[in-house]
Scaffold this active site. Structure first.
Site, PDB file in Angstrom:
ATOM      1  N   PHE A   1      34.867  -3.393  -2.205  1.00 25.87           N
ATOM      2  CA  PHE A   1      36.171  -3.546  -2.837  1.00 25.87           C
ATOM      3  C   PHE A   1      37.211  -4.044  -1.827  1.00 25.87           C
ATOM      4  CE2 PHE A   1      40.330  -1.904  -4.075  1.00 25.87           C
ATOM      5  CZ  PHE A   1      40.441  -2.451  -5.346  1.00 25.87           C
TER       6      PHE A   1
ATOM      7  N   TYR B   1      28.293  -1.710 -14.876  1.00 28.95           N
ATOM      8  CA  TYR B   1      29.307  -1.636 -13.826  1.00 28.95           C
ATOM      9  C   TYR B   1      29.149  -0.342 -13.029  1.00 28.95           C
ATOM     10  CZ  TYR B   1      34.036  -1.787 -11.780  1.00 28.95           C
ATOM     11  OH  TYR B   1      35.115  -1.818 -10.919  1.00 28.95           O
TER      12      TYR B   1
ATOM     13  N   SER C   1      41.685  -1.422 -17.325  1.00 31.10           N
ATOM     14  CA  SER C   1      41.694  -2.585 -16.440  1.00 31.10           C
ATOM     15  C   SER C   1      42.213  -3.830 -17.169  1.00 31.10           C
ATOM     16  CB  SER C   1      40.274  -2.834 -15.914  1.00 31.10           C
ATOM     17  OG  SER C   1      40.244  -3.913 -15.010  1.00 31.10           O
TER      18      SER C   1
ATOM     19  N   HIS D   1      32.816 -15.251 -21.265  1.00 35.48           N
ATOM     20  CA  HIS D   1      33.099 -14.006 -21.981  1.00 35.48           C
ATOM     21  C   HIS D   1      32.748 -14.145 -23.458  1.00 35.48           C
ATOM     22  CE1 HIS D   1      34.964 -12.234 -18.528  1.00 35.48           C
ATOM     23  NE2 HIS D   1      36.011 -13.023 -18.537  1.00 35.48           N
TER      24      HIS D   1
END
Length: 515
Positions: free
Chosen positions: A441, A405, A352, A320
């Site tokens: 998912f 995304y 999120s 990250h």
């Protein structure tokens, strides 16, 4: 806090200089610095250059004159030439008020050392005696990497005296108005300290710091050198994101593509197949391993850099970190690796990230407070926009695939094929269908190699993050696009939209993605 900060800035600057200041990779400068940043980065160093480097008002002029005089046999006649011509200030145009005026108002009557300071410095005869106030990580690449072996003279000063001198320098140049800013600053600092103390559980009294423009625990400094000097291999693949932007999803996709969608091998936990390189220095669990106890914690938590280094090739490495803090061999292009960057709408990413903090990071406060921290660049890995912009601006210099995304949610098979092509892999239609199902998912949410469901149980049972914290929710939660439409008020959406527009006003190409 934001309103008070705006009030403070507007009061402190004279009405003729409405400068916008920004955080450029950890440096507080006018937004004009971005216009000269590439020229500074790629400034051609000569072997006999001498650099005088200081924080402002630390004896810079004094040292410049001393160094030039020593090198010129104390030639008093030659020293009558103005110092700016003998020892030029390389970043002047992009960082000073006069430089800002030359870029935003008018160049009329202004000499080259003001309007074109980098070019002016470049054109000086050898040996050059170059002045800069830039921090080390923003020095020209050839200088900071040691590619050229120049002499650097750095001067420091007691910060109390430097502060007083800097104030009078600002005031004598009519940069600030006569206002008392101290009370506003102190109030803002007190509110921020109070907010931070409220937000974390009692078992994790982490001290967060700004490390070269990155908001991280102070433990990051303990692994920073190891990250900087991490030995890159030619076949490494890097998955880079701001947190909660589809990282796990992308890691699993990349690893699966590269391993012919091997469902049996994919049962190995993802942290072992695609390690998180800076984990030890940036996460709550890593902080616990460094500040409290390593008992029972595995190497990928307690020694994450070493753990990543020891993986067999090819390695699939997660980070990250912003672009400017990637390992040196990677960000300079010394090694030609594949980098896959994934971005996400910041409103959805924020929601999120809030739930992730409630799940694993010891956050015990409200969503409203989290929003203040997110927009104020005071969440782990902030600032958000500098993260995206850093990779975006380097996407054509290095081998970077930029994914969104939202496009993964809209058409995953197409993204799988695009990523496979980027990695030089070929998948049959059957394999694409298998991988699409594996990455659904529902499949990921119940996959123990990915979902981290067991971690929350351990945290709660051992009370690792304190007695007033209970991990809530799921690691893989909803994965929705547009959740902000139902979870944010109209006022908050407007605040986010203004924040996005302000941060992207100089990046029309990114505006097409995020606005």
């Amino acid at each position: 806090m934001e309103a008070e900060l705006a009030q403070l800035q507007s009061k402190c600057l004279a009405d003729g200089i409405p400068i916008k200041f920004v955080n450029y990779k950890g440096l507080w400068v006018p937004d004009t610095y971005a216009e000269i940043a590439d020229a500074i980065e790629n400034f051609e160093i000569r072997d006999d250059d001498v650099w005088i480097c200081t924080f402002p008002k630390s004896g810079t002029t004094w040292t410049q004159e001393m160094v030039w005089s020593i090198s010129n046999d104390v030639n008093s006649e030659a020293a009558k030439v103005p110092l700016h011509a003998r020892s030029p200030y390389i970043e002047f145009t992009g960082t000073t008020v006069t430089g800002w005026i030359s870029l935003r108002k008018s160049k009329d009557g202004l000499p080259d050392h003001i309007t074109k300071s980098v070019e002016f410095a470049s054109n000086q005869p050898s040996p050059r005696f170059l002045k800069t106030h830039l921090p080390f990580h923003l020095l020209p690449r050839q200088l900071r990497t040691g590619e050229k072996k120049n002499k650097i003279i750095y001067v420091s000063r007691n910060p109390k005296d430097a502060c007083i001198s800097y104030y009078h320098f600002h005031n004598s140049h009519k940069i600030i108005n006569e206002v008392n800013c101290n009370s506003i600053l102190k109030k803002m600092e007190a509110e921020l300290a109070q907010l931070q103390s409220k937000c974390l559980a009692d078992g994790i009294p982490i001290k967060f710091v700004n490390y070269k423009g990155l908001w991280v625990p102070d433990t990051y400094a303990e692994i920073a050198d190891a990250i900087e000097n991490f030995e890159i291999r030619d076949d490494d693949v890097w998955i880079c994101t701001f947190p909660k932007s589809g990282t796990t999803w992308t890691q699993e996709m990349v690893w699966s593509i590269s391993n012919d969608v091997n469902s049996e091998a994919a049962k190995v936990p993802l942290h072992a197949r695609s390690p998180y390189i800076e984990f030890t220095g940036t996460t709550v669990t890593g902080w616990i391993s460094l500040r409290k106890s390593k008992d029972g914690l595995p190497d990928h938590i307690t020694k994450s850099v070493e753990f990543a280094s020891n993986q067999p090739s090819p390695r699939f490495l997660k980070t990250h970190l912003p672009f400017h803090l990637l390992p040196r061999q990677l960000r300079t292009g010394e090694k030609k690796n594949k980098i896959i960057y994934v971005s996400r709408n910041p409103k959805d990413a924020c929601i999120s990230y809030y739930h992730f903090h409630k799940y694993l990071l010891g956050y015990i406060s409200t969503f409203d407070n989290f929003i203040k921290l997110f927009l104020g660049d005071k969440v782990l890995y902030a600032p958000f926009w500098q993260h995206i912009i850093g990779f975006w601006e380097n996407r054509n210099k290095l081998d970077i695939l930029f994914l969104k995304y939202e496009e993964m949610k809209a058409d995953l098979p197409s993204v799988i094929r695009k990523t496979a092509n980027f990695l030089g892999k070929s998948l049959t239609d059957q394999k694409v269908r298998e991988l699409e199902d594996h990455l659904s998912f529902a499949s990921m949410k119940k996959n123990p190699a990915l979902n981290l469901n067991h971690v929350a149980g351990i945290i709660n049972k051992k009370k690792m993050l304190g007695t007033n914290f209970k991990a809530e929710g799921d690691f893989i939660r909803k994965g929705l696009v547009g959740q902000w439409k139902t979870e944010m008020s109209e006022e908050l959406i407007k605040k986010f939209d203004d924040w996005i527009a302000e941060n992207l006003k100089d990046h029309p190409d990114l505006q097409k993605i995020f606005i």
